[in-house]
Write a protein that holds these residues in place. Structure first.
Motif, PDB file in Angstrom:
ATOM      1  N   ALA A 155      -1.565   1.770  10.247  1.00 27.02           N
ATOM      2  CA  ALA A 155      -2.378   1.094  11.250  1.00 27.02           C
ATOM      3  C   ALA A 155      -1.514   0.035  11.927  1.00 27.02           C
ATOM      4  O   ALA A 155      -0.733  -0.658  11.259  1.00 27.02           O
ATOM      5  N   ARG A 156      -1.640  -0.072  13.238  1.00 28.09           N
ATOM      6  CA  ARG A 156      -0.917  -1.119  13.984  1.00 28.09           C
ATOM      7  C   ARG A 156      -1.732  -2.394  13.850  1.00 28.09           C
ATOM      8  O   ARG A 156      -2.900  -2.436  14.218  1.00 28.09           O
ATOM      9  N   LEU A 197       2.804  -5.116  13.605  1.00 20.78           N
ATOM     10  CA  LEU A 197       3.455  -4.363  12.540  1.00 20.78           C
ATOM     11  C   LEU A 197       2.646  -3.112  12.231  1.00 20.78           C
ATOM     12  O   LEU A 197       1.435  -3.080  12.449  1.00 20.78           O
ATOM     13  N   PHE A 198       3.318  -2.094  11.712  1.00 19.29           N
ATOM     14  CA  PHE A 198       2.632  -0.901  11.228  1.00 19.29           C
ATOM     15  C   PHE A 198       2.518  -1.045   9.722  1.00 19.29           C
ATOM     16  O   PHE A 198       3.515  -1.183   9.028  1.00 19.29           O
ATOM     17  N   GLU A 199       1.279  -1.041   9.236  1.00 15.01           N
ATOM     18  CA  GLU A 199       1.007  -1.287   7.832  1.00 15.01           C
ATOM     19  C   GLU A 199       0.184  -0.148   7.254  1.00 15.01           C
ATOM     20  O   GLU A 199      -0.533   0.540   7.986  1.00 15.01           O
ATOM     21  N   PRO A 200       0.257   0.046   5.933  1.00 20.63           N
ATOM     22  CA  PRO A 200      -0.553   1.101   5.310  1.00 20.63           C
ATOM     23  C   PRO A 200      -2.040   0.788   5.468  1.00 20.63           C
ATOM     24  O   PRO A 200      -2.457  -0.355   5.270  1.00 20.63           O
ATOM     25  N   SER A 201      -2.806   1.795   5.835  1.00 23.86           N
ATOM     26  CA  SER A 201      -4.236   1.564   6.074  1.00 23.86           C
ATOM     27  C   SER A 201      -5.094   1.830   4.839  1.00 23.86           C
ATOM     28  O   SER A 201      -6.281   1.541   4.843  1.00 23.86           O
ATOM     29  N   GLY A 202      -4.485   2.334   3.781  1.00 24.53           N
ATOM     30  CA  GLY A 202      -5.243   2.659   2.568  1.00 24.53           C
ATOM     31  C   GLY A 202      -5.445   1.468   1.660  1.00 24.53           C
ATOM     32  O   GLY A 202      -5.318   0.308   2.063  1.00 24.53           O
ATOM     33  N   THR A 203      -5.719   1.743   0.409  1.00 28.21           N
ATOM     34  CA  THR A 203      -6.001   0.734  -0.613  1.00 28.21           C
ATOM     35  C   THR A 203      -4.808  -0.195  -0.798  1.00 28.21           C
ATOM     36  O   THR A 203      -3.662   0.255  -0.885  1.00 28.21           O
ATOM     37  N   ARG A 204      -5.097  -1.478  -0.872  1.00 29.45           N
ATOM     38  CA  ARG A 204      -4.058  -2.466  -1.159  1.00 29.45           C
ATOM     39  C   ARG A 204      -3.826  -2.524  -2.663  1.00 29.45           C
ATOM     40  O   ARG A 204      -4.765  -2.522  -3.450  1.00 29.45           O
ATOM     41  N   LEU A 205      -2.558  -2.589  -3.041  1.00 26.86           N
ATOM     42  CA  LEU A 205      -2.180  -2.554  -4.452  1.00 26.86           C
ATOM     43  C   LEU A 205      -1.848  -3.926  -5.022  1.00 26.86           C
ATOM     44  O   LEU A 205      -1.604  -4.056  -6.217  1.00 26.86           O
ATOM     45  N   GLY A 206      -1.797  -4.942  -4.157  1.00 23.73           N
ATOM     46  CA  GLY A 206      -1.493  -6.301  -4.591  1.00 23.73           C
ATOM     47  C   GLY A 206      -0.023  -6.642  -4.432  1.00 23.73           C
ATOM     48  O   GLY A 206       0.837  -5.763  -4.419  1.00 23.73           O
ATOM     49  N   GLY A 215       0.849  -1.178   0.000  1.00 24.35           N
ATOM     50  CA  GLY A 215       0.000   0.000   0.000  1.00 24.35           C
ATOM     51  C   GLY A 215       0.886   1.229   0.000  1.00 24.35           C
ATOM     52  O   GLY A 215       2.077   1.159   0.323  1.00 24.35           O
ATOM     53  N   GLU A 216       0.319   2.366  -0.347  1.00 24.67           N
ATOM     54  CA  GLU A 216       1.103   3.594  -0.427  1.00 24.67           C
ATOM     55  C   GLU A 216       1.172   4.286   0.932  1.00 24.67           C
ATOM     56  O   GLU A 216       0.181   4.367   1.647  1.00 24.67           O
ATOM     57  N   TYR A 217       2.356   4.784   1.257  1.00 19.17           N
ATOM     58  CA  TYR A 217       2.567   5.552   2.483  1.00 19.17           C
ATOM     59  C   TYR A 217       2.142   6.991   2.231  1.00 19.17           C
ATOM     60  O   TYR A 217       2.619   7.635   1.300  1.00 19.17           O
ATOM     61  N   ALA A 218       1.235   7.482   3.069  1.00 18.65           N
ATOM     62  CA  ALA A 218       0.748   8.855   2.932  1.00 18.65           C
ATOM     63  C   ALA A 218       0.998   9.639   4.212  1.00 18.65           C
ATOM     64  O   ALA A 218       0.243  10.537   4.560  1.00 18.65           O
TER      65      ALA A 218
END
Length: 193
Positions: free
Chosen positions: A90-91, A100-109, A81-84
């Motif tokens: 999101a934890r 882990l801290f991961e992008p909370s937006g749209t998943r890109l695959g 996902g893209e870092y904004a």
């Protein structure tokens, strides 16, 4: 055994040490020509006593670089996902594994990583050949295999502490060397076959 030794040394670092070394690591990484010209960088959010990446992620984003961050899938593969900015993270607790801290937006695959100009890899050590010792989960082995299958040739850079650049780490037939290691004190490049 070897992984436990590296983790034990890391776990003795104070949060102040981790923060200071993370800032120095970002300064060194931002000096890389590969990052100066990159349009897309696949990176990761450091956790615990890992060499810190937040300052580097924010600096890349401020340069206008698209920063892709991983999201761990149930089979240990990685989606992206893209870092904004820090508010876009999101934890996420993954079962008995670390949060882990991961992008909370749209998943890109999972294939989104193939568009990266540079892939910043986590690790526990790298040796004189450029062979990286990971945590052992295989997530980044899958990423590297995906890049190979796609014919993608991003620059592979591992982010470590100075003491984690060692003479030799065990390697398996599928392991691929990285192009460079960045530590708080500088960069070391490795020849690729």
């Amino acid at each position: 055994m070897l992984r436990r030794e590296f983790l034990s040394v890391r776990n003795r670092l104070t949060q102040d040490d981790v923060d200071a070394k993370g800032r120095a690591l970002a300064e060194r990484a931002l000096e890389l020509p590969e990052l100066a010209h990159a349009r897309t960088v696949a990176a990761y959010v450091s956790v615990g006593s890992e060499p810190g990446t937040p300052a580097l992620l924010d600096a890349l984003r401020a340069r206008g670089v698209q920063v892709l961050l991983p999201a761990l899938l149930p089979d240990n593969d990685l989606d992206w996902g893209e870092y904004a900015g820090p508010g876009s993270l999101a934890r996420v607790q993954h079962g008995g594994k670390m949060a882990l801290f991961e992008p909370s937006g749209t998943r890109l695959g999972p294939d989104a990583v193939t568009a990266a100009d540079v892939v910043l890899l986590p690790g526990l050590a790298v040796d004189a050949r450029g062979m990286r010792l990971g945590r052992g989960g295989g997530s980044y082995d899958r990423v590297l295999a995906r890049l190979d299958r796609a014919g993608a040739r991003p620059r592979l850079v591992v982010l470590l502490y100075d003491t984690e650049v060692v003479a030799h780490v065990p390697a398996e037939a599928h392991d691929k060397p990285v192009h460079a290691v960045v530590t708080p004190s500088g960069t070391r490049r490795f020849p690729r076959p």
